[in-house]
Design an enzyme around this catalytic site. Structure first.
Site, PDB file in Angstrom:
ATOM      1  N   TYR A   1       0.852  -1.051  -0.043  1.00  0.00           N
ATOM      2  CA  TYR A   1      -0.096   0.111  -0.127  1.00  0.00           C
ATOM      3  C   TYR A   1       0.821   1.306   0.035  1.00  0.00           C
ATOM      4  O   TYR A   1       2.050   1.161   0.056  1.00  0.00           O
ATOM      5  CB  TYR A   1      -1.094  -0.079   1.055  1.00  0.00           C
ATOM      6  CG  TYR A   1      -0.814  -0.006   2.522  1.00  0.00           C
ATOM      7  CD1 TYR A   1       0.507   0.017   2.893  1.00  0.00           C
ATOM      8  CD2 TYR A   1      -1.906  -0.092   3.569  1.00  0.00           C
ATOM      9  CE1 TYR A   1       0.665   0.094   4.579  1.00  0.00           C
ATOM     10  CE2 TYR A   1      -1.544  -0.107   4.904  1.00  0.00           C
ATOM     11  CZ  TYR A   1      -0.399   0.115   5.279  1.00  0.00           C
ATOM     12  OH  TYR A   1      -0.206  -0.211   6.522  1.00  0.00           O
ATOM     13  N   GLU A   2       0.132   2.404  -0.035  1.00  0.00           N
ATOM     14  CA  GLU A   2       0.827   3.659  -0.274  1.00  0.00           C
ATOM     15  C   GLU A   2       1.861   3.790  -1.430  1.00  0.00           C
ATOM     16  O   GLU A   2       2.667   4.460  -1.550  1.00  0.00           O
ATOM     17  CB  GLU A   2       1.332   4.023   1.073  1.00  0.00           C
ATOM     18  CG  GLU A   2       0.814   4.279   2.196  1.00  0.00           C
ATOM     19  CD  GLU A   2      -0.323   5.404   2.047  1.00  0.00           C
ATOM     20  OE1 GLU A   2      -0.318   6.315   0.937  1.00  0.00           O
ATOM     21  OE2 GLU A   2      -1.085   5.541   2.750  1.00  0.00           O
TER      22      GLU A   2
END
Lengths: 596, 596
Positions: free
Chosen positions: B440-441
Site C-alpha cells: 500500500y501507499e
C-alpha cells in the site's frame, strides 16, 4: 477465483526431451511404462486438478477442518468426494509395487501427477502425501506380514497414513522424545504419549488411519539411540484384517494455522494404544529418515507447485489489469491504459518466478528419475552415484527451493497490488500455504546443516566430486555450442564458485564448526544456484537442438529466453552468498546471547 | 502470546546520541521540546503499547471488524477503549500546531511514539495514522476556514480521517479514476462513486469521520490533470460545527484480508454526498502527493516496527527453546539440550533482523528530523537540502525497508519452527500484517520507479549529489578512526557502487527507459544498503566515541558488533543488485507477453 492449468508442455519437455524418461522402459520392472500411458495419466491428472481440486482449494482455506467433541474431524466440503475420485483414478497405487496392488509405474510419474495436485490444492494433496510416506516406511522397515497387512489397503486408498515424530518439547531434536512403549509380551506394545503437528492425524476420508509413531521402549537408552518406530492403527484389525476395535489413540485438538487449513493438523493423544514395532528396537529413526528423505523431495516439489499456480494467476492478472502506460510508449492505445505486463518490474517478478519454476521442475524430476534408476539399474557404480546425488540434492531441493518459493509466491501476490492482500483473490492463500514448506520436514536451517555437516563430507566427499565430474564432462561436451555458450560459461562459473565455497568450508569448518554453521544456508543456496545452472544448461542444450533441427515451435526459443533470465538475473546471487559465508562465524556469533 | 517492550535504550541512542534531537530546542518553535518531556512521553507510550495495545493485537487479528446490515462497523473488542485512552494520553496532538489544539512538539517525537504503537498493534495504529494523513492534507491544501472547522476536532481525536484514492479499476494509475463531483453553486459539490481499500473507512471509535476523496469535477480534463480533492464528512456539520445530518457516504462492505484484520478496510459508496473542495480545482493530486510522501515514511516505519516486535519474540523463543547442542559443545550441560540461540543459523536470522531494525530506525528518525528542521531552519540552502533528501529517501524508506521487513518477519517466524506456523504463537500475524506494507501507499515497484524516474533526476540530480558530498565529508572526517575503519571503508565502497549504478542508469536509462525500469528495484535496494551503511557508520562513530570516553556500558560495544554484522553479512547484497541491474532490460523484456 484462482485457476490452475497443469503446464503439460513444460512437464513433457522435462520428462521426455530433457530427461528422456522413456529410458526406463529398458528395464524389466518398467517395461510397460509407455509414454502413451504417461500422457494419459498426466492429462487425466490435469483435468482432475483443474476441475476438482482447484475449486476446493479456497473452500478448504475458508472452512478448514472441524474437530467435534467426540474427537472426530470433518474435512472441508468436497474433500471426501475428491479423495474418493482420486482413489478411483488410481493415483495412490501408480508407482507402488504390483504385489501389493499397485501399478508398478515409475516414481517420476507419481511425482509429476503429485505436482499437479500440490499446485491445485496443497492441503488436499497432503492426505495422500502422508499416506505415501507411511507406505514408504512400512516398505523399508516392515516385516513381510506387516507389508501384507497394511500396504494393500493403503495403496488402495482405503486407509491413510500419518507420521508422528514431533512432541511439544521436541521437533528437530528427536532425542528428547518421551512417548513411551511398553512391551506386552505378545509382540505388541502399549504406546502412551502426546504428539503434535500431526498432518492428516484425524479425518473423515478413510476407513482406517495407520499412524507411524516414534516412541521409546521402556528402559531404552537415552537420546536418539533409544527410539523405535511403531504402527498404531486408529482401529486395530480384526481376524480378517478389517478395522475392528477403536485403538487408544485420539485427536485432542486441531491447530489453527497460517495456511493449509484444509489439512487437519492434529494433537494426537496416545493412551495405552496398541502398537506394532517396525524393524528393530531402537532403530526407528533409521527407517524414519529414509522415509523423510523422500518426503523432503516432495516438500521441495510443493514449493515449486505453489510457485507455479501463483505464477499462472499473476500472469493472468498482469495481462488483464490495465494500469499506466509502457515506459516506451502505449501498447494498448485504444484502451484506457496498458496491461501491467508491459512494466519491466512486473516482468521482473514474473520472470524470476518462471525461471525458478522451470528450473525447479527439472531438478526435482531429475531427482525422481535418479530414484527410479537407483531401483532398477544393475550397475553398482551407477546405483551408487544415484544414491550419492540424492543424498546431496535432497537438502538443496527442500531448502533452497522452498526458500525461493516463499519469495516467488510473495512476488506473484505483489503483482496484484492491493488485490493481492484480499483473500477473495486467492494470492494470499498461496503465500500462506507455501509458508509451511520451509518449516516442516526439517526446517531449512536443518537442511543446510544436513548438507554441510553430513552430506558433503559423506564418503570423503564422493557425491560432490562425482557431480562436479559430471558437470565438467557436460561443459566439455557443449562448450563449442555457440548459440548457448553463455549457459555453458555460466555453469562453469557457478561450479567454480561453488567449489570455492566448498574449499572454504573444508578449510574453516573443521577448526571452528560454527564457521560451517554460519555459512550453511548460504552454501545451500549456492549449491541450489549451481545445480539450477546445470538444469538450465541441460534445458538450453535440448531446446537449442530442437531449434537446430528446424522446429518452428517458439516454445524452444522461449525456453532459452527464460533460462537466460536465470543466468543473468538470478545466478549473480551466488557471489553474495559466497562473500557472506567467507566472513565466517565471527560476525554471526560475536554478540553475547544475553545482548540480543 | 507475543509481548512487546519498546526498545527505549535503542530509541534514545538514535534520538539523543546519534541525531542529537535536542538541537531542535535552538529554534523558537521547539524551544519547549525538552529532553525530559520526550523521555516522559516515550515511557508513557511504552507502557501503553505494552499493556494496552499488545494484548489487543491478537484480539484484533482474531475478531476482525464486523460490518452490520445498516453499514455500521464494529471494531474488535477493546479497540474503542484503547483509542479513548490514546486520545487522553495526548498522542494525536503531540506534534500538531498549537493554534489548532496541538502540543507543537517535533514530528520526530510523534514518529517515535508511533513506532511503538505500530509495533504493538499495527492495525490499531492505522486509525490515528490515517487521521494524521488527513490532517496533513487539510493543513497543506485547506482554506483557513476548513482548517478551523476540521483540525481541532481531528487533533483532539474526536473525529478521525481517511484517504479515498483507489477505485476498483485504478490504484497506481489515478488518472483513470471516475468518481464524479458536481458543483452545487454554493461552493459545495455532490460526490458520487465507489472507492475501495479505504482503511478506517467506517468504525465505532469517533463521532465523525472526515473522508478525503479524490474525484473528477464534471467536465474536468481526462487523466491526472482533472482530479480534485474533497472533504466529505460522514456527518455534515450543523451551524455550531458539530456532526449533524448523515451524509451520502456509507460502507458497502469490508474486505477479508491476509492481515491487519483489526483495521476496517472498506468499500465506500458515495451517493450524492456533500463534499468541499480542498485547494484548487484539478490540483487535488498535488495535495494528495505531499501528504502521501509523509504516509510513505510511516509505512517504512511500520515495516521496521513489525520487524522489531517479531525480533523480540524470536529472541525470547530462541533463549527458551531447548533443542540440540551447540556445534562447539554443550552450553547447558545440566539441561536436556541447549537453547537454540546457540545455533549459528538461528543467530544469522536474529542478527539479520537486529541489524536491519537498528539501521532502519536510524534512517527513519533521521528523515523525521530532516522534516522538523525543514520547517524551522531559516537557512535556505539547508531547507533545500532537507527537501532534497526527503524526496530521495522517501521511496527508499518505504520500498527497501518494507521489502526487508517481509524477509525479517519471515525469518523470525522461522526461528519458531513449527510453532511459527500456528496462529496461537503470534508470529504468523506479524508476517501477515507486515505483508500490506510493500503493497500500500504505492507498491514497492512504484517506489522504485519514483526513485529512478523522478527523484534521482530532479533538479539535475542535486539531491544525490548533495547526499554524496555529505557522505564524502563524513568519510574524510572519520577515516582515521582506527577502531571503526571497517565501517568507513564499507561506506566508501557502498557509495562507490551506488555511484556506479547511478552512472549506469544515466547512461542507459535515456536510450531505453526499460533499462531504468528493469533495474529500478535493484537500484532502490542499492540505495537502501548505501544509506544503511551511512547510518551504521554514524552509529558506530557515536558508539566508539562513548567507548573512547571510557564508558563501561556494553550497549556501545554491542552496537558496533551489530553494525559489523550489517557491513559484513548484509551489505554484500549490493554487488548482486549492481550486477543484476547492469544486465539491463533485455533479459527482463525478451519474452513476448503472450509467451508467459
Amino acid at each position: 477465483m484462482p485457476s490452475y492449468n497443469a503446464p503439460l508442455r513444460d512437464m513433457s519437455f522435462v520428462l521426455n526431451e530433457v530427461l528422456n524418461v522413456g529410458q526406463l522402459t529398458k528395464f524389466d520392472r518398467f517395461e510397460e511404462a509407455d509414454a502413451d500411458i504417461l500422457d494419459a495419466i498426466l492429462e487425466e491428472g490435469a483435468k482432475f486438478s483443474r476441475d476438482v481440486l482447484t475449486p476446493l482449494n479456497v473452500v478448504g482455506d475458508h472452512e478448514g477442518c472441524v474437530r467435534h467433541d467426540d474427537g472426530s474431524v470433518t474435512t472441508p466440503t468436497g474433500f471426501k468426494d475428491a479423495y474418493k475420485q482420486m482413489v478411483v483414478n488410481g493415483y495412490m497405487g501408480m508407482s507402488q509395487p504390483v504385489e501389493y496392488g499397485g501399478m508398478g509405474m515409475p516414481g517420476i510419474w507419481h511425482l509429476a501427477a503429485g505436482e499437479m495436485q500440490s499446485a491445485a490444492n496443497m492441503a488436499f494433496a497432503m492426505y495422500p502425501g502422508l499416506t505415501n510416506g507411511a507406505i514408504k516406511a512400512i516398505k523399508i522397515g516392515g516385516s513381510e506380514e506387516q507389508k501384507k497387512t497394511y500396504l494393500p489397503k493403503m495403496i488402495a486408498g482405503e486407509w491413510t497414513g500419518t507420521m508422528n515424530l514431533t512432541e511439544s518439547h521436541c521437533g528437530t531434536d528427536l532425542g528428547l522424545l518421551k512417548t513411551k512403549a511398553v512391551p506386552q509380551g505378545d509382540g505388541s506394545h502399549k504406546i502412551t504419549g502426546q504428539k503434535i503437528f500431526i498432518s492428516a492425524g484425524e479425518h473423515d476420508m478413510a476407513d482406517n488411519i495407520i499412524h507411524l509413531v516414534l516412541a521409546r521402549v521402556e528402559g531404552a537408552p537415552a537420546g536418539v539411540k533409544g527410539i523405535s518406530l511403531f504402527i498404531v492403527p486408529k482401529f486395530t484389525l480384526d481376524d480378517d484384517g478389517n478395522p475392528g476395535e477403536r485403538n487408544g489413540v485420539s485427536c485432542g485438538s486441531i491447530e489453527e494455522k497460517m495456511g493449509i487449513h484444509g489439512n487437519s493438523t492434529c494433537v494426537m493423544n496416545y493412551d495405552d494404544a496398541t502398537g506394532y514395532m517396525i524393524g528393530e528396537e531402537n532403530k526407528g529413526l533409521k527407517v524414519m529418515f529414509v522415509m523423510m528423505n523422500r518426503a523432503r523431495l516432495d516438500v521441495g516439489m510443493q514449493g515449486m507447485a505453489q510457485s507455479e499456480v501463483a505464477y499462472q494467476n499473476a500472469v493472468t492478472y498482469a495481462r488483464d489489469r490495465l494500469q499506466g502506460r509502457a515506459l516506451t510508449g502505449p501498447v494498448n492505445e485504444d484502451g484506457p491504459a496498458d496491461p501491467i505486463i508491459v512494466h519491466p518490474d512486473v516482468r521482473r517478478m514474473l520472470m524470476d518466478t518462471k525461471s525458478f519454476n522451470e528450473g525447479a521442475r527439472a531438478l526435482i524430476y531429475w531427482a525422481a528419475l535418479l530414484e527410479d534408476l537407483e531401483k532398477v539399474h544393475g550397475d553398482e557404480k551407477f546405483v551408487e552415484k544415484c544414491d550419492d546425488y540424492l543424498g546431496l540434492l535432497t537438502p538443496v531441493i527442500k531448502g533452497y527451493m522452498t526458500d525461493r518459493a516463499m519469495q516467488t509466491t510473495i512476488d506473484c501476490q505483489q503483482v496484484y497490488g492491493g488485490h493481492g492482500f484480499i483473500e477473495e483473490w486467492g494470492m494470499s492463500q498461496f503465500v500462506r500455504d507455501t509458508r509451511i514448506a520451509p518449516i516442516y520436514e526439517g526446517a531449512n536451517g536443518i537442511q543446510a546443516l544436513d548438507l554441510v555437516g553430513r552430506k558433503l563430507a559423506r564418503k570423503g566427499g564422493r557425491a560432490l566430486m562425482s557431480l562436479n565430474a559430471e558437470i565438467d564432462a557436460y561443459i566439455k561436451e557443449h562448450e563449442n555450442n555457440d548459440n548457448i555458450s553463455d549457459f555453458v560459461e555460466a555453469l562453469k562459473s557457478a561450479k567454480t564458485k561453488l567449489t570455492e565455497g566448498t574449499m572454504w568450508l573444508m578449510q574453516n569448518g573443521m577448526s571452528n564448526p560454527n564457521n560451517a554453521g554460519a555459512g550453511s544456508v548460504d552454501y545451500m543456496h549456492m549449491m541450489g544456484l549451481a545445480v539450477f545452472s546445470y538444469m538450465w544448461t541441460m534445458m538450453a542444450v535440448t531446446a537449442q537442438k530442437a531449434i537446430d533441427d528446424g522446429t518452428n515451435d517458439e516454445f524452444y526459443a522461449n525456453k532459452i529466453i527464460t533460462g537466460r533470465y536465470f543466468i543473468k538475473r538470478v545466478l549473480p546471487m551466488i557471489d553474495t552468498h559466497l562473500a557472506r559465508m567467507k566472513t565466517g562465524a565471527e560476525p554471526v556469533m560475536a554478540l553475547a546471547a544475553d545482548a540480543f
